[in-house]
Scaffold this active site. Structure first.
Site, mmCIF file in Angstrom:
data_model
loop_
_atom_site.group_PDB
_atom_site.id
_atom_site.type_symbol
_atom_site.label_atom_id
_atom_site.label_comp_id
_atom_site.label_asym_id
_atom_site.label_seq_id
_atom_site.Cartn_x
_atom_site.Cartn_y
_atom_site.Cartn_z
ATOM 1 N N HIS A 58 -39.573 -2.643 56.684
ATOM 2 C CA HIS A 58 -38.786 -3.334 55.651
ATOM 3 C C HIS A 58 -37.371 -2.755 55.583
ATOM 4 O O HIS A 58 -36.390 -3.493 55.460
ATOM 5 C CB HIS A 58 -39.425 -3.148 54.270
ATOM 6 C CG HIS A 58 -40.814 -3.678 54.139
ATOM 7 N ND1 HIS A 58 -41.917 -2.862 54.064
ATOM 8 C CD2 HIS A 58 -41.281 -4.942 54.061
ATOM 9 C CE1 HIS A 58 -43.002 -3.599 53.942
ATOM 10 N NE2 HIS A 58 -42.656 -4.866 53.939
ATOM 11 N N GLN B 212 -44.748 -16.353 61.175
ATOM 12 C CA GLN B 212 -44.119 -16.590 59.870
ATOM 13 C C GLN B 212 -42.617 -16.849 60.054
ATOM 14 O O GLN B 212 -42.057 -17.790 59.480
ATOM 15 C CB GLN B 212 -44.354 -15.357 58.997
ATOM 16 C CG GLN B 212 -43.692 -15.388 57.654
ATOM 17 C CD GLN B 212 -44.029 -14.141 56.855
ATOM 18 O OE1 GLN B 212 -45.198 -13.915 56.527
ATOM 19 N NE2 GLN B 212 -43.058 -13.322 56.570
ATOM 20 N N SER C 91 -47.102 -1.306 58.999
ATOM 21 C CA SER C 91 -47.637 -2.323 58.090
ATOM 22 C C SER C 91 -48.127 -1.613 56.838
ATOM 23 O O SER C 91 -48.643 -0.491 56.930
ATOM 24 C CB SER C 91 -48.801 -3.055 58.765
ATOM 25 O OG SER C 91 -49.553 -3.756 57.801
HETATM 26 P P1 AMP Z 1 -44.082 -8.206 53.711
HETATM 27 O O1 AMP Z 1 -43.671 -7.291 52.622
HETATM 28 O O2 AMP Z 1 -45.305 -7.790 54.453
HETATM 29 O O3 AMP Z 1 -44.114 -9.654 53.256
HETATM 30 O O4 AMP Z 1 -42.914 -8.136 54.794
HETATM 31 C C1 AMP Z 1 -41.583 -8.385 54.439
HETATM 32 C C2 AMP Z 1 -40.764 -8.513 55.697
HETATM 33 O O5 AMP Z 1 -40.829 -7.284 56.418
HETATM 34 C C3 AMP Z 1 -41.276 -9.611 56.628
HETATM 35 O O6 AMP Z 1 -40.167 -10.321 57.163
HETATM 36 C C4 AMP Z 1 -41.995 -8.827 57.691
HETATM 37 O O7 AMP Z 1 -42.028 -9.467 58.957
HETATM 38 C C5 AMP Z 1 -41.137 -7.579 57.761
HETATM 39 N N1 AMP Z 1 -41.882 -6.463 58.378
HETATM 40 C C6 AMP Z 1 -43.121 -6.013 58.047
HETATM 41 N N2 AMP Z 1 -43.499 -5.023 58.881
HETATM 42 C C7 AMP Z 1 -42.489 -4.855 59.756
HETATM 43 C C8 AMP Z 1 -42.280 -3.978 60.874
HETATM 44 N N3 AMP Z 1 -43.187 -3.090 61.254
HETATM 45 N N4 AMP Z 1 -41.112 -4.084 61.552
HETATM 46 C C9 AMP Z 1 -40.157 -4.987 61.183
HETATM 47 N N5 AMP Z 1 -40.297 -5.836 60.139
HETATM 48 C C10 AMP Z 1 -41.448 -5.772 59.434
#
Ligand code: AMP
Length: 330
Positions: free
Chosen positions: A58, A175, A207
């Site tokens: 993030h 997504q 993650s």
């Molecule tokens: P989320 O909070 O899981 O909805 O993720 C928010 C944003 O962070 C989304 O655009 C995800 O694709 C991105 N994101 C989550 N994990 C990663 C990662 N390991 N590397 C880059 N972006 C990420």
């Protein structure tokens, strides 16, 4: 804190006084007010949508937004409509103070942290659905409601913030592709930036769900990235058969006793499966390690052919495709 920010903070009844340079806003009205003020000053605006539990993945998006734009808005909203499993929603980590500090440290100016009632008020009856692209992989395994939940909330956030650029992670490749399709189809005036997947030093894609893995599951989970790397090496050595690339990745997973939900080689724009690797292809993996569902992906490249011609993504998004349409229904 600047004098301008101090004045805004005093004027803004919804702002928490929990961090010095970050404005925490709870309502769409307050975010619009803040963005309008920035626009009047000629500033550019970025949006980074998140569900919190921030990690370096993030933060890489927030830092990229900081580099590109003058005002960086990070949204923090655990979107119940995109969870297909109630247990996953309940277990989702929530720590706003921690997230606010991390977002601020990476350059965020505004944290939009609305309540569920602010986003889905009484009588809420609208969904945004991208067809075709959402039928497969994440849409097939998690059910149509998952990606409808994503597009509906992202459409709302884009309407509230009206950013110049919105940042998403390649980690959630489908997504990001669905959002690009939605933005193109609905003429939403925003640039979508997809940033590379940030990984742990051992290769595991970051993650918020990784924290749920036991130490042995954590070791097992490394097979996802290892499988992608195996396919990447074969592709670089000239292997173009999807079947053979997928079998090689599958063997790496099987060695760790992982039965994936899917392993696929797809076109990175429309997510149609590829029979062979012509130029490049996106390999996708989804698997459960114990109760924890993980996804990962890697863009594989075939060795260059002299006659290889790439069509830019933007061009392809403008090309009408019968199976990919967007509908807003009330
Ligand atoms: P989320 O909070 O899981 O909805 O993720 C928010 C944003 O962070 C989304 O655009 C995800 O694709 C991105 N994101 C989550 N994990 C990663 C990662 N390991 N590397 C880059 N972006 C990420």
């Amino acid at each position: 804190m600047t004098a301008l920010r101090a004045a805004e903070r005093t004027a803004d009844s919804e702002t928490d006084a929990q961090s010095s340079n970050l404005h925490v806003l709870r309502t769409a009205v307050d975010v619009r007010k803040r963005v309008r003020a920035a626009r009047r000053d000629g500033l550019t605006v970025a949006l980074v949508p998140t569900m919190g539990a921030l990690h370096d993945g993030h933060l890489s998006l927030i830092k990229a937004a900081r580099r590109r734009c003058d005002l960086v808005v990070v949204s923090l909203f655990v979107n119940s409509k995109q969870f297909d499993e109630q247990s996953d929603l309940v277990a989702y980590p929530r720590d706003e103070a921690r997230d606010a500090a991390l977002a601020e440290g990476s350059g965020a100016d505004v944290l939009f942290a609305p309540s569920a009632a602010e986003i889905y008020g009484p009588g809420f009856a609208t969904t945004v659905q991208v067809h075709g692209l959402t039928d497969r992989f994440e849409g097939a395994v998690r059910g149509a409601k998952h990606l409808i939940g994503v597009t509906t909330v992202v459409c709302k956030l884009l309407n509230v913030v009206a950013p110049d650029v919105a940042f998403f992670g390649q980690k959630d490749a489908q997504q990001a592709a669905v959002i690009r399709r939605m933005v193109a189809d609905l003429h939403i005036d925003v640039e979508i930036e997809t940033m590379p997947t940030v990984r742990e030093p051992d290769g595991l894609a970051m993650s918020s769900r990784n924290a749920r893995l036991t130490p042995s599951q954590r070791r097992q989970a490394l097979a996802l990235h290892a499988a992608l790397l195996t396919a990447e090496r074969l592709a670089a050595a000239g292997e173009r058969s999807s079947q053979l690339l997928l079998e090689a990745a599958g063997r790496v997973l099987a060695d760790q006793e992982i039965s994936p939900e899917y392993v696929a080689l797809v076109d990175r724009v429309d997510f149609q499966e590829l029979h062979s690797l012509q130029d490049e292809g996106l390999m996708l993996i989804a698997a459960r390690i114990g109760q924890t569902r993980l996804i990962d992906n890697l863009l594989l490249h075939a060795p260059a052919r002299s006659d290889a011609r790439r069509q830019p993504d933007e061009e392809r998004l403008r090309t009408p495709k019968g199976d990919v349409i967007t509908a807003c229904s009330a």
